[in-house]
Motif scaffolding. Structure first.
Motif, short mmCIF file in Angstrom:
data_model
loop_
_atom_site.label_atom_id
_atom_site.label_comp_id
_atom_site.label_asym_id
_atom_site.label_seq_id
_atom_site.Cartn_x
_atom_site.Cartn_y
_atom_site.Cartn_z
N VAL A 1 10.39 36.61 -63.84
CA VAL A 1 10.60 35.99 -62.53
C VAL A 1 11.98 35.34 -62.43
O VAL A 1 12.60 35.34 -61.37
N THR B 1 10.68 36.08 -51.96
CA THR B 1 11.25 35.92 -53.31
C THR B 1 10.25 36.42 -54.33
O THR B 1 9.06 36.21 -54.19
N LYS B 2 10.77 37.06 -55.35
CA LYS B 2 9.85 37.66 -56.31
C LYS B 2 9.24 36.61 -57.24
O LYS B 2 9.92 35.97 -58.01
N PRO C 1 10.78 31.43 -56.11
CA PRO C 1 9.63 32.19 -56.61
C PRO C 1 8.44 31.30 -56.94
O PRO C 1 8.60 30.19 -57.46
#
Ligand code: NCD
Length: 302
Positions: free
Chosen positions: A300, A2-3, A122
């Motif tokens: 994000v 996940t970013k 994230p």
């Protein structure tokens, strides 16, 4: 994965530039009466701090609230961490409460990377051991760019305990991507020669006069006693050899700016006279921390 935002090393120049540009959009908000936007309405930001923090934790919390998100700050004291729960169990428990992002500070280098591999949410690194502190480097770059037209070609001296400093490491990675001439300086045990290999454009000197001469930007760092077993350097002696004072500041460019990520040890790495002078942008760094963290949270979460 996940970013999130784990380190500066992995970001490329356009990603850094777009975060800095977006932070600039958020800067004027700090002066307004109504400071709240609704860009992250209804989202939940959890700040999980396993190490002491004033600036970073409060700044992330304010940034989240200014974007309209709910923010919750948890420190390791007062949680089940103190009852022996593992990091992964603590964070999995939190993640079952469905936050949209976890902002984490931890004494172990790589802790946020470990979590990012195991959790579907994230993670933003708010400082991991002596590895990186990405939002600090971004707010430092934002502060430099408020005082200079560009980063290219600047000479930046980073002075103090480089070895244990995640702030130094993130700054070295960021500045190096923009062709900055980076001079590291401090007592030899705290500035090992192999730090030169971290990124292009880095040189090392053990003479503070050489580091300061003709420098545009001076970043002073605290000696991170909590990350060493060695005995303390006597404050007077440290200050004599590696402290920034009015007389050695005069060696830098006449318009050089003085930075410090805080917390400062006045009379040790920096004199009160310099810390409170018109050359110091230390409080602008704190203020920019909010705008930069707003940009990071927005990126994000959107
Ligand atoms: C720094 C940190 O925690 O890495 N502080 C900060 O986040 N502004 C530097 C330090 O503790 O000396």
């Amino acid at each position: 994965m996940t970013k999130g935002l784990l380190d500066i090393e992995a970001l490329d120049r356009p990603e850094i530039e777009s975060l800095l540009q977006r932070a600039r959009d958020f800067q004027p908000l700090q002066q307004m009466r109504e400071k709240r936007l609704d860009l992250l309405d209804g989202r939940l930001v959890v700040n999980l701090f396993f190490e002491a923090s004033t600036r970073t934790r409060i700044s992330f919390e304010i940034a989240a609230k200014r974007l309209g998100a709910d923010a919750l700050s948890i420190s390791s004291q007062g949680t089940s961490v103190s009852k022996g729960e593992t990091l992964l169990d603590t964070v999995s428990t939190l993640s079952a409460m469905r936050p949209d992002v976890i902002v984490m500070r931890h004494a172990a280098s790589g802790a946020p990377h470990f979590l990012a591999r195991h959790l579907p949410i994230p993670i933003i690194n708010a400082g991991d051991g002596q590895h990186e502190h990405p939002t600090q480097a971004l707010l430092d770059a934002r502060t430099i760019l408020d005082n200079r037209p560009s980063l290219e070609g600047l000479r930046v001296a980073i002075i103090g305990d480089i070895l244990h400093s995640r702030v130094a490491r993130s700054n070295i990675h960021l500045l190096s991507k923009f062709g900055v001439d980076i001079v590291l300086c401090g007592p030899a045990p705290l500035v090992p020669q192999d730090l030169k290999d971290l990124a292009p454009g880095v040189s090392i000197t053990y003479d503070i006069k050489e580091a300061l001469r003709n420098t545009d930007i001076i970043m002073m760092l605290r000696v991170q006693l909590e990350r060493q077993n060695e005995t303390n350097f006597p404050a007077g002696e440290y200050s004599r050899f590696y402290g920034l004072r009015a007389e050695n500041l005069a060696l830098a460019k006449p318009d050089a700016i003085v930075m410090h990520p805080g917390p400062m040890n006045r009379g040790r790495e920096i004199s009160t006279e310099v810390a409170d002078s018109s050359r110091s942008v230390i409080l602008s760094q704190v203020e920019n921390g909010i705008a930069v963290r707003m940009a990071v949270l927005e990126r994000v979460l959107q």
